[in-house]
Write a protein that holds these residues in place. Structure first.
Motif, PDB file in Angstrom:
ATOM      1  N   ILE A 171     -73.688  24.570  37.293  1.00 26.30           N
ATOM      2  CA  ILE A 171     -74.245  25.810  37.844  1.00 26.30           C
ATOM      3  C   ILE A 171     -73.633  27.048  37.194  1.00 26.30           C
ATOM      4  O   ILE A 171     -73.893  28.168  37.623  1.00 26.30           O
ATOM      5  N   GLY A 172     -72.807  26.849  36.155  1.00 26.68           N
ATOM      6  CA  GLY A 172     -72.201  27.990  35.477  1.00 26.68           C
ATOM      7  C   GLY A 172     -70.947  27.572  34.745  1.00 26.68           C
ATOM      8  O   GLY A 172     -70.685  26.386  34.525  1.00 26.68           O
ATOM      9  N   ASP A 232     -78.648  29.445  36.093  1.00 29.13           N
ATOM     10  CA  ASP A 232     -79.536  28.297  36.318  1.00 29.13           C
ATOM     11  C   ASP A 232     -79.433  27.302  35.169  1.00 29.13           C
ATOM     12  O   ASP A 232     -79.580  26.089  35.366  1.00 29.13           O
ATOM     13  N   LYS A 233     -79.198  27.803  33.963  1.00 30.30           N
ATOM     14  CA  LYS A 233     -79.075  26.954  32.781  1.00 30.30           C
ATOM     15  C   LYS A 233     -77.855  27.380  31.975  1.00 30.30           C
ATOM     16  O   LYS A 233     -77.563  28.570  31.862  1.00 30.30           O
ATOM     17  N   VAL A 234     -77.150  26.407  31.428  1.00 30.21           N
ATOM     18  CA  VAL A 234     -75.987  26.676  30.581  1.00 30.21           C
ATOM     19  C   VAL A 234     -76.218  25.988  29.235  1.00 30.21           C
ATOM     20  O   VAL A 234     -76.534  24.798  29.183  1.00 30.21           O
ATOM     21  N   ASN A 236     -78.717  20.756  34.076  1.00 33.13           N
ATOM     22  CA  ASN A 236     -78.785  22.173  33.724  1.00 33.13           C
ATOM     23  C   ASN A 236     -77.995  22.521  32.464  1.00 33.13           C
ATOM     24  O   ASN A 236     -77.974  23.676  32.045  1.00 33.13           O
ATOM     25  N   LEU A 237     -77.323  21.512  31.884  1.00 30.62           N
ATOM     26  CA  LEU A 237     -76.482  21.747  30.713  1.00 30.62           C
ATOM     27  C   LEU A 237     -77.168  21.245  29.444  1.00 30.62           C
ATOM     28  O   LEU A 237     -77.638  20.108  29.383  1.00 30.62           O
ATOM     29  N   THR A 238     -77.206  22.094  28.430  1.00 28.75           N
ATOM     30  CA  THR A 238     -77.750  21.723  27.125  1.00 28.75           C
ATOM     31  C   THR A 238     -76.666  21.904  26.075  1.00 28.75           C
ATOM     32  O   THR A 238     -76.073  22.980  25.968  1.00 28.75           O
ATOM     33  N   LEU A 266     -85.453  24.457  29.342  1.00 31.72           N
ATOM     34  CA  LEU A 266     -86.348  24.956  30.388  1.00 31.72           C
ATOM     35  C   LEU A 266     -87.431  23.945  30.754  1.00 31.72           C
ATOM     36  O   LEU A 266     -88.292  24.219  31.593  1.00 31.72           O
ATOM     37  N   ARG A 267     -87.399  22.771  30.065  1.00 35.85           N
ATOM     38  CA  ARG A 267     -88.359  21.692  30.334  1.00 35.85           C
ATOM     39  C   ARG A 267     -89.799  22.170  30.196  1.00 35.85           C
ATOM     40  O   ARG A 267     -90.629  22.003  31.088  1.00 35.85           O
ATOM     41  N   MET A 268     -90.055  22.792  29.084  1.00 34.02           N
ATOM     42  CA  MET A 268     -91.410  23.249  28.824  1.00 34.02           C
ATOM     43  C   MET A 268     -91.689  23.163  27.327  1.00 34.02           C
ATOM     44  O   MET A 268     -90.766  23.117  26.507  1.00 34.02           O
TER      45      MET A 268
END
Length: 325
Positions: free
Chosen positions: A55-56, A73-75, A211-213, A235-237
């Motif tokens: 989460i961060g 939201d994303k790291v 949420n981690l890339t 972002l799963r898109m």
């Protein structure tokens, strides 16, 4: 060049980045102009997690040692050779080494005039020998790249350096370069093609875990495309559905190739220092300017800059030691 058996040659175009640190700085300046926030001397010391997902990040100021938490939201982890340390919660301190499973690559700056006005490809007349490059660089000769297998130490041994110079001399017999001609060595780590290999990976690696890339092995020539892919996966898109690039105009680049920091006035130096978050003099000379000078050259430049800025003698001595180390 040894012309015996030579039947012809080829000339082709390629791109050369003479100051990669300026590419990074200018990209950051553009991101800030588009609404981003850049924070210097703020290494990640651990990930923030909740219910098994990221989460961060938790970071520590390298100047005050104060700890901060940044929630998101994303790291996206782009820590390069320190990627795994960031994930595992290990602070990237000056005395720490990057991941030891990464291959090592190094280039050498030689106190010799360039072989030509443009880059030259050199292959020693030995079976299985690699092809190297030799480029003009500020009136000197910049040559490489040597690839080494993963190991604990980052330093290049005298034996490894002499082996490379032997290859250069075999390629250009009249060069007769020795260790005494070496002005500096630039080295780094990169993902290997396979475990324990000295051959660098051919493609970047993008791993998404909740949420981690994590991203590593990015080449400058494909960095924008890799960023596009990574954002899509994070972002799963479909990347094609991502919002368009910011229409904010790129800030006018600071033409560091056309100036020397030690020739600037105090107000101009202060502006540069403030705009690009320069904390130490080596930030300016090593990470903001395209310098590949010798230690004496850097020492003279550093002292002149600090004198222009009216720094105390004790601070000048401390900063000189830091820069040359």
């Amino acid at each position: 060049v040894d012309a015996s058996g030579l039947k012809g040659g080829a000339e082709w175009g390629d791109a050369v980045i003479v100051a990669p640190q300026r590419i990074i700085v200018e990209a950051i300046r553009w991101a800030v102009a588009a609404g981003g926030t850049a924070i210097n001397y703020m290494p990640c010391i651990s990930l923030l997690e909740s219910n098994g997902d990221v989460i961060g990040v938790r970071s520590q100021c390298g100047i005050t040692n104060q700890t901060f938490e940044f929630h998101a939201d994303k790291v996206i982890n782009c820590a390069g050779p320190w990627l795994q340390e960031a994930v595992n919660g290990e602070s990237r301190q000056a005395n720490q080494r990057p991941s030891q499973d990464r291959a090592i690559a190094f280039n050498v700056l030689l106190d010799r005039p360039p072989l030509a006005a443009h880059g030259v490809a050199l292959t020693p007349p030995e079976s299985g020998a690699p092809t190297y490059f030799a480029l003009p660089c500020n009136g000197k000769l910049f040559a490489g790249t040597v690839h080494l297998k993963p190991r604990k130490t980052d330093s290049v041994s005298k034996t490894e350096l002499e082996g490379f110079l032997r290859h250069l001399n075999a390629s250009v017999p009249e060069l007769c370069v020795t260790v005494e001609d070496v002005v500096g060595i630039t080295s780094g780590r990169q993902p290997p093609l396979s475990k324990g290999s000295s051959t660098p990976a051919k493609a970047p690696k993008i791993d998404v875990c909740g949420n981690l890339t994590n991203i590593e092995g990015v080449k400058y020539t494909t960095a924008r495309h890799v960023a596009w892919q990574a954002l899509g996966r994070a972002l799963r898109m479909n990347p094609s559905n991502l919002p368009p690039y910011s229409s904010v105009a790129r800030p006018r680049p600071r033409r560091t190739a056309d100036l020397r920091p030690d020739q600037l006035s105090a107000p101009d130096l202060q502006t540069w220092i403030q705009e690009e978050s320069v904390i130490h003099i080596d930030d300016l000379l090593v990470r903001r300017w395209d310098s590949l000078g010798t230690e004496p050259e850097l020492s003279v430049m550093a002292r002149k800059i600090m004198t222009t800025l009216s720094w105390s003698e004790s601070l000048v001595s401390e900063e000189l030691q830091r820069t040359l180390s």
